[in-house]
Design a protein around this motif. Structure first.
Motif, PDB file in Angstrom:
ATOM      1  N   SER A  65      -5.126 -19.899   2.693  1.00 53.76           N
ATOM      2  CA  SER A  65      -6.581 -19.872   2.858  1.00 53.76           C
ATOM      3  C   SER A  65      -7.035 -18.519   3.401  1.00 53.76           C
ATOM      4  N   ALA A  66      -8.311 -18.195   3.168  1.00 54.81           N
ATOM      5  CA  ALA A  66      -8.866 -16.948   3.697  1.00 54.81           C
ATOM      6  C   ALA A  66      -8.868 -16.962   5.224  1.00 54.81           C
ATOM      7  N   ALA A  67      -9.143 -18.125   5.805  1.00 54.83           N
ATOM      8  CA  ALA A  67      -9.177 -18.208   7.269  1.00 54.83           C
ATOM      9  C   ALA A  67      -7.828 -17.829   7.878  1.00 54.83           C
ATOM     10  N   LYS A  68      -6.742 -18.305   7.275  1.00 54.26           N
ATOM     11  CA  LYS A  68      -5.413 -17.968   7.791  1.00 54.26           C
ATOM     12  C   LYS A  68      -5.081 -16.498   7.554  1.00 54.26           C
ATOM     13  N   LYS A  69      -5.513 -15.969   6.437  1.00 52.85           N
ATOM     14  CA  LYS A  69      -5.263 -14.550   6.166  1.00 52.85           C
ATOM     15  C   LYS A  69      -5.992 -13.674   7.188  1.00 52.85           C
ATOM     16  N   ILE A  70      -7.252 -13.994   7.435  1.00 52.23           N
ATOM     17  CA  ILE A  70      -8.039 -13.187   8.379  1.00 52.23           C
ATOM     18  C   ILE A  70      -7.476 -13.301   9.796  1.00 52.23           C
ATOM     19  N   ALA A  71      -7.068 -14.497  10.181  1.00 51.25           N
ATOM     20  CA  ALA A  71      -6.464 -14.674  11.507  1.00 51.25           C
ATOM     21  C   ALA A  71      -5.213 -13.824  11.638  1.00 51.25           C
ATOM     22  N   PHE A  72      -4.421 -13.751  10.589  1.00 49.89           N
ATOM     23  CA  PHE A  72      -3.214 -12.918  10.605  1.00 49.89           C
ATOM     24  C   PHE A  72      -3.591 -11.444  10.747  1.00 49.89           C
ATOM     25  N   GLU A 123      -6.180 -10.020  11.971  1.00 53.30           N
ATOM     26  CA  GLU A 123      -6.813  -9.652  13.228  1.00 53.30           C
ATOM     27  C   GLU A 123      -5.905  -9.808  14.446  1.00 53.30           C
ATOM     28  N   SER A 124      -4.734 -10.418  14.240  1.00 51.51           N
ATOM     29  CA  SER A 124      -3.795 -10.590  15.354  1.00 51.51           C
ATOM     30  C   SER A 124      -2.517  -9.773  15.200  1.00 51.51           C
ATOM     31  N   ASN A 125      -2.203  -9.392  13.973  1.00 53.29           N
ATOM     32  CA  ASN A 125      -0.966  -8.645  13.742  1.00 53.29           C
ATOM     33  C   ASN A 125      -1.119  -7.205  14.246  1.00 53.29           C
ATOM     34  N   THR A 167      -1.750  -4.532  11.524  1.00 53.74           N
ATOM     35  CA  THR A 167      -2.962  -4.549  10.696  1.00 53.74           C
ATOM     36  C   THR A 167      -4.278  -4.583  11.471  1.00 53.74           C
ATOM     37  N   LYS A 168      -4.236  -4.981  12.731  1.00 55.49           N
ATOM     38  CA  LYS A 168      -5.502  -5.252  13.426  1.00 55.49           C
ATOM     39  C   LYS A 168      -6.361  -4.017  13.665  1.00 55.49           C
ATOM     40  N   ASN A 169      -5.764  -2.819  13.599  1.00 52.88           N
ATOM     41  CA  ASN A 169      -6.545  -1.597  13.794  1.00 52.88           C
ATOM     42  C   ASN A 169      -6.946  -0.917  12.496  1.00 52.88           C
ATOM     43  N   MET A 170      -6.663  -1.572  11.356  1.00 56.37           N
ATOM     44  CA  MET A 170      -7.122  -1.035  10.073  1.00 56.37           C
ATOM     45  C   MET A 170      -8.651  -1.008  10.053  1.00 56.37           C
ATOM     46  N   ASP A 171      -9.212  -0.016   9.378  1.00 52.37           N
ATOM     47  CA  ASP A 171     -10.661   0.156   9.350  1.00 52.37           C
ATOM     48  C   ASP A 171     -11.367  -1.084   8.806  1.00 52.37           C
ATOM     49  N   ALA A 172     -10.874  -1.656   7.721  1.00 50.14           N
ATOM     50  CA  ALA A 172     -11.515  -2.833   7.114  1.00 50.14           C
ATOM     51  C   ALA A 172     -11.455  -4.033   8.053  1.00 50.14           C
ATOM     52  N   VAL A 173     -10.369  -4.153   8.826  1.00 48.28           N
ATOM     53  CA  VAL A 173     -10.223  -5.276   9.752  1.00 48.28           C
ATOM     54  C   VAL A 173     -11.162  -5.101  10.939  1.00 48.28           C
ATOM     55  N   ARG A 174     -11.216  -3.913  11.508  1.00 46.15           N
ATOM     56  CA  ARG A 174     -12.091  -3.679  12.665  1.00 46.15           C
ATOM     57  C   ARG A 174     -13.558  -3.905  12.315  1.00 46.15           C
TER      58      ARG A 174
END
Length: 346
Positions: free
Chosen positions: A289-296, A298-300, A303-310
């Motif tokens: 699911s998208a929710a699980k992907k986004i949670a990953f 934003e916590s990993n 990946t959490k400091n990637m521009d698209a994630v921030r």
């Protein structure tokens, strides 16, 4: 896959015949084509390196991939479908009522026995791997039983599926292959006018979604599934269609694999502007699911400091929109709208 002439055969006999064929192997390309009669049948097509002949309009078709099913439903053929299988998403909006009357024999790839239990007269698929060894059954096994088969040309045009994985594109896919599938299936079922109408509608939607857009300089990354070793889009499949229509760039344009598995360190290093995320309802991989992907994301720590994630620049797409289907048009529409919202398209 095409029709079986004559009275219905029992599932037990069909299953026994398939088991015999599995033991013996073999198969031919088919007999010489007959001249079409006044009703337009037989219909003969060249399909993914095979000659397919359909003697009459199918009445008990079994599309064994969601993409193929949604085309047939969109052509108003629900009453001709005996069953369906292999789904990643809820049915396309507007097709709920039609789809409700079609039995789903499996959310994933069904066994050949389950398909044959439906006494099909036509079997279609979106991917060559579905109708191959390791899938439902090889095409020649159905055809030996008098059941014609059809595979989406989008999965075999300028594509090598001979190795493991999801195949390698030898050239960019275009929507023309999807439109060809719509037209050919409409012809097989004797409703060519419906096929032309559906194609015209899809073309109009692409034109409207991309009118005046320019996303040059914006990089996209498409994540289909799996958090440990993510499946990300290479250059030239359905995500490539979306990217080219918008004038954007795919962060992994340098690979021709359809869905290569790429490390998160490499993803973070390329730091795409936008993450296009598959929002799947199946449960065969991690982070469907998208929710699980986004949670990953934003916590990993990788990946959490990637521009698209921030900046939370996420675009959510159905799995079908990320595969070469009529819903790839939905992908063009949603990504175009999101890029405008993000201020990344002119």
């Amino acid at each position: 896959m095409p029709p079986i002439a004559g009275p219905a055969r029992s599932a037990a006999l069909l299953t026994a015949a398939l088991l015999l064929l599995t033991a013996c192997g073999g198969g031919t390309e088919g007999t010489a084509a007959k001249s079409p009669g006044a009703d337009g049948y037989p219909v003969t097509l060249k399909n993914c390196g095979r000659t397919v002949t359909v003697d009459a309009a199918p009445e008990r078709a079994v599309p064994v991939d969601q993409g193929s099913t949604e085309i047939l439903l969109s052509l108003g053929l629900a009453d001709r479908l005996a069953a369906t299988a292999t789904w990643t998403d809820p049915v396309l909006k507007g097709l709920e009522k039609a789809n409700a009357g079609v039995p789903r024999i499996s959310d994933n790839r069904p066994s050949s026995e389950k398909v044959l239990d439906q006494e099909p007269d036509f079997v279609s698929a979106s991917f060559e791997s579905t109708l191959a060894k390791g899938g439902v059954a090889p095409r020649e096994q159905f055809e030996k039983l008098g059941v014609p088969t059809y595979v989406s040309p989008a999965d075999c045009t300028a594509k090598d599926n001979s190795k493991d994985g999801d195949g390698v594109r030898t050239g960019p896919l275009t929507m023309d292959s999807v439109y060809a599938e719509v037209r050919e299936l409409a012809r097989v079922f004797g409703v060519p006018g419906r096929g032309e109408k559906l194609v015209a509608g899809l073309r109009a939607r692409v034109r409207e979604a991309t009118d005046g857009i320019d996303a040059s300089g914006t990089s996209l990354m498409y994540w289909f599934a799996n958090s440990e070793s993510p499946y990300l889009a290479g250059c030239c499949g359905a995500p490539g269609i979306i990217t080219r229509e918008l004038g954007a760039e795919n962060a992994f344009d340098d690979t021709h694999e359809e869905w290569p598995q790429i490390s998160w360190e490499t993803v973070a290093d390329r730091d795409p502007d936008v993450l296009v995320i598959g929002d799947l309802t199946r449960k065969s991989q991690t982070a469907e699911s998208a929710a699980k992907k986004i949670a990953f994301l934003e916590s990993n720590p990788v990946t959490k400091n990637m521009d698209a994630v921030r900046h939370k620049r996420y675009v959510l797409l159905s799995g079908q929109a990320m595969n070469p289907t009529i819903r790839t048009v939905e992908g063009v529409e949603r990504v175009a709208a999101a890029l405008r919202t993000f201020g990344l398209a002119r």
